[in-house]
Design a protein around this motif. Structure first.
Motif, PDB file in Angstrom:
ATOM      1  N   PHE A   5      46.156   3.845 -25.871  1.00 53.82           N
ATOM      2  CA  PHE A   5      46.144   2.996 -25.219  1.00 53.82           C
ATOM      3  C   PHE A   5      46.449   2.233 -27.094  1.00 53.82           C
ATOM      4  CE2 PHE A   5      42.897   1.158 -23.811  1.00 53.82           C
ATOM      5  CZ  PHE A   5      42.856  -0.193 -24.761  1.00 53.82           C
ATOM      6  N   VAL A   6      47.166   1.091 -27.096  1.00 53.67           N
ATOM      7  CA  VAL A   6      47.336   0.613 -28.139  1.00 53.67           C
ATOM      8  C   VAL A   6      46.798  -0.903 -28.680  1.00 53.67           C
ATOM      9  CG1 VAL A   6      48.680  -0.382 -29.951  1.00 53.67           C
ATOM     10  CG2 VAL A   6      49.397   2.212 -29.060  1.00 53.67           C
ATOM     11  N   MET A   7      46.493  -1.630 -29.490  1.00 56.90           N
ATOM     12  CA  MET A   7      45.808  -2.785 -29.553  1.00 56.90           C
ATOM     13  C   MET A   7      46.183  -3.027 -30.855  1.00 56.90           C
ATOM     14  SD  MET A   7      45.263  -6.085 -29.056  1.00 56.90           S
ATOM     15  CE  MET A   7      45.823  -6.079 -27.248  1.00 56.90           C
ATOM     16  N   SER A   8      47.629  -3.978 -31.490  1.00 60.57           N
ATOM     17  CA  SER A   8      47.488  -4.390 -32.546  1.00 60.57           C
ATOM     18  C   SER A   8      47.504  -5.668 -33.459  1.00 60.57           C
ATOM     19  CB  SER A   8      49.136  -4.042 -32.885  1.00 60.57           C
ATOM     20  OG  SER A   8      49.216  -4.681 -32.151  1.00 60.57           O
ATOM     21  N   ARG A   9      46.598  -6.205 -32.409  1.00 62.02           N
ATOM     22  CA  ARG A   9      46.436  -7.864 -33.015  1.00 62.02           C
ATOM     23  C   ARG A   9      44.857  -7.877 -33.344  1.00 62.02           C
ATOM     24  NH1 ARG A   9      50.057 -11.750 -29.177  1.00 62.02           N
ATOM     25  NH2 ARG A   9      52.128 -10.883 -28.947  1.00 62.02           N
ATOM     26  N   ALA A  10      44.947  -8.871 -33.571  1.00 55.97           N
ATOM     27  CA  ALA A  10      43.353  -9.202 -33.815  1.00 55.97           C
ATOM     28  C   ALA A  10      42.423 -10.111 -33.558  1.00 55.97           C
ATOM     29  CB  ALA A  10      43.358  -9.911 -35.085  1.00 55.97           C
ATOM     30  N   SER A  11      41.198  -9.857 -32.966  1.00 52.12           N
ATOM     31  CA  SER A  11      41.061 -10.253 -32.046  1.00 52.12           C
ATOM     32  C   SER A  11      40.736 -11.423 -32.457  1.00 52.12           C
ATOM     33  CB  SER A  11      38.827 -10.335 -32.336  1.00 52.12           C
ATOM     34  OG  SER A  11      38.735  -8.232 -31.850  1.00 52.12           O
ATOM     35  N   SER A  12      40.904 -12.752 -33.444  1.00 50.69           N
ATOM     36  CA  SER A  12      40.871 -14.103 -33.329  1.00 50.69           C
ATOM     37  C   SER A  12      42.025 -14.315 -32.660  1.00 50.69           C
ATOM     38  CB  SER A  12      41.074 -14.527 -34.962  1.00 50.69           C
ATOM     39  OG  SER A  12      42.071 -14.075 -35.132  1.00 50.69           O
ATOM     40  N   ASP A  13      43.399 -14.007 -32.263  1.00 54.27           N
ATOM     41  CA  ASP A  13      44.481 -13.472 -32.430  1.00 54.27           C
ATOM     42  C   ASP A  13      44.564 -14.258 -30.224  1.00 54.27           C
ATOM     43  OD1 ASP A  13      46.065 -13.463 -34.567  1.00 54.27           O
ATOM     44  OD2 ASP A  13      46.591 -11.576 -33.560  1.00 54.27           O
ATOM     45  N   LEU A  14      43.836 -12.861 -30.274  1.00 58.70           N
ATOM     46  CA  LEU A  14      42.991 -12.857 -28.297  1.00 58.70           C
ATOM     47  C   LEU A  14      42.638 -14.140 -28.181  1.00 58.70           C
ATOM     48  CD1 LEU A  14      42.575  -9.668 -28.090  1.00 58.70           C
ATOM     49  CD2 LEU A  14      44.181 -10.440 -27.597  1.00 58.70           C
ATOM     50  N   VAL A  15      41.752 -14.091 -29.432  1.00 59.75           N
ATOM     51  CA  VAL A  15      40.378 -16.050 -28.252  1.00 59.75           C
ATOM     52  C   VAL A  15      41.599 -16.856 -28.560  1.00 59.75           C
ATOM     53  CG1 VAL A  15      39.533 -17.851 -29.756  1.00 59.75           C
ATOM     54  CG2 VAL A  15      38.996 -14.995 -29.583  1.00 59.75           C
ATOM     55  N   ALA A  16      42.596 -16.967 -29.438  1.00 56.60           N
ATOM     56  CA  ALA A  16      43.961 -18.306 -28.962  1.00 56.60           C
ATOM     57  C   ALA A  16      44.766 -18.164 -28.193  1.00 56.60           C
ATOM     58  CB  ALA A  16      44.863 -18.326 -30.370  1.00 56.60           C
ATOM     59  N   LEU A  17      45.395 -17.063 -27.864  1.00 50.61           N
ATOM     60  CA  LEU A  17      45.945 -16.474 -27.282  1.00 50.61           C
ATOM     61  C   LEU A  17      45.482 -16.946 -25.413  1.00 50.61           C
ATOM     62  CD1 LEU A  17      48.882 -15.720 -26.717  1.00 50.61           C
ATOM     63  CD2 LEU A  17      48.296 -13.322 -26.441  1.00 50.61           C
ATOM     64  N   PHE A  18      44.330 -16.336 -25.180  1.00 49.72           N
ATOM     65  CA  PHE A  18      43.893 -16.717 -23.923  1.00 49.72           C
ATOM     66  C   PHE A  18      43.059 -17.998 -23.841  1.00 49.72           C
ATOM     67  CE2 PHE A  18      44.979 -12.585 -24.218  1.00 49.72           C
ATOM     68  CZ  PHE A  18      46.574 -12.051 -23.592  1.00 49.72           C
ATOM     69  N   ASP A  19      42.636 -18.502 -24.554  1.00 49.57           N
ATOM     70  CA  ASP A  19      42.044 -19.626 -24.515  1.00 49.57           C
ATOM     71  C   ASP A  19      40.267 -19.325 -24.350  1.00 49.57           C
ATOM     72  OD1 ASP A  19      43.677 -21.203 -24.856  1.00 49.57           O
ATOM     73  OD2 ASP A  19      44.186 -21.345 -22.789  1.00 49.57           O
ATOM     74  N   VAL A  20      39.351 -18.573 -24.472  1.00 51.14           N
ATOM     75  CA  VAL A  20      39.037 -17.680 -24.669  1.00 51.14           C
ATOM     76  C   VAL A  20      37.153 -19.387 -25.018  1.00 51.14           C
ATOM     77  CG1 VAL A  20      37.156 -15.853 -25.979  1.00 51.14           C
ATOM     78  CG2 VAL A  20      39.437 -15.403 -25.433  1.00 51.14           C
TER      79      VAL A  20
END
Length: 230
Positions: A5-20
């Motif tokens: 599979f593919v994960m093209s987004r940076a981890s910083s994007d995931l932190v903001a998107l999912f309220d980590v």
């Protein structure tokens, strides 16, 4: 099935998107070709500890080895064959049943690859996505495995690993493969991750059923080479 599979987004994007709330020390870099045993980004809701005990769950983003290693395993290499788990039987299999109860997670993905049968008997790589760049959320399980060869003072003695749950394919995805990853939506994500919710057959059936509506929204296209979607 889901084997690349593919994960093209940076981890910083995931932190903001999912309220980590908490992130791991080393998170995976974006990749167009994530294979079993590679590190993947794992979202987990954990029960708070210490002074915060009794409060709301803490959302963590961590790097996990793709291929679940059960806590009782003698050799972590068994995880290389446990990168997928059938949701229909996960609650019964010794490798996965403990994780079903209380160690559930989601793996964000930009898309995944599947190999479709061609008329000449060959297989063609297809890249599967949701519309408009929407992230997929694979239903996942996770485990912690302790390396007995390492001393208790060594942080590396603990290995976090994960597996992607799969089910019978539906909608357009049934055209390319009989199995597909279980896709979690906002409607069930909180319940799926909630550490206070005890995982059972009803929960598995609910998230598997909800996955059908997301499968209907998926599309796929042929790619010349895995790792280089066009």
């Amino acid at each position: 099935m889901c084997g690349r599979f593919v994960m093209s987004r940076a981890s910083s994007d995931l932190v903001a998107l999912f309220d980590v709330d908490v992130t791991g020390d080393t998170l995976p870099e974006p990749s167009w070709n994530i294979a079993p045993t590679a590190p993947v980004s794992l979202l987990v809701d954990a029960a708070p500890r210490g002074d915060d005990a009794g409060g709301p769950p803490v959302r963590r983003l961590a790097a996990a080895r793709w291929g679940l290693v059960p806590s009782w395993a003698d050799d972590p290499r068994v995880g290389a064959k446990a990168f997928n788990a059938r949701i229909e039987t996960a609650a019964e299999k010794p490798t996965f049943r403990d994780a079903v109860v209380s160690r559930r997670a989601v793996i964000p993905a930009s898309g995944y690859y599947e190999w479709a049968d061609e008329p000449d008997g060959s297989k063609a790589p297809m890249y599967v996505t949701l519309p408009e760049g929407e992230l997929m959320l694979f239903a996942a399980l996770y485990e912690w495995w302790r390396d007995p060869a390492r001393p208790a003072s060594d942080p590396a003695r603990w290995v976090l690993s994960t597996t992607v749950l799969t089910r019978d394919s539906s909608g357009p995805l049934a055209e390319i493969h009989p199995r597909m990853p279980v896709l979690v939506g906002a409607e069930l994500m909180e319940d799926w991750l909630d550490p206070e919710t005890e995982g059972d057959a009803d929960l598995l059936e609910g998230v598997s059923g909800e996955s059908l509506q997301h499968a209907e929204r998926c599309s796929f296209r042929r790619v010349a080479e895995v790792g280089v979607p066009q």
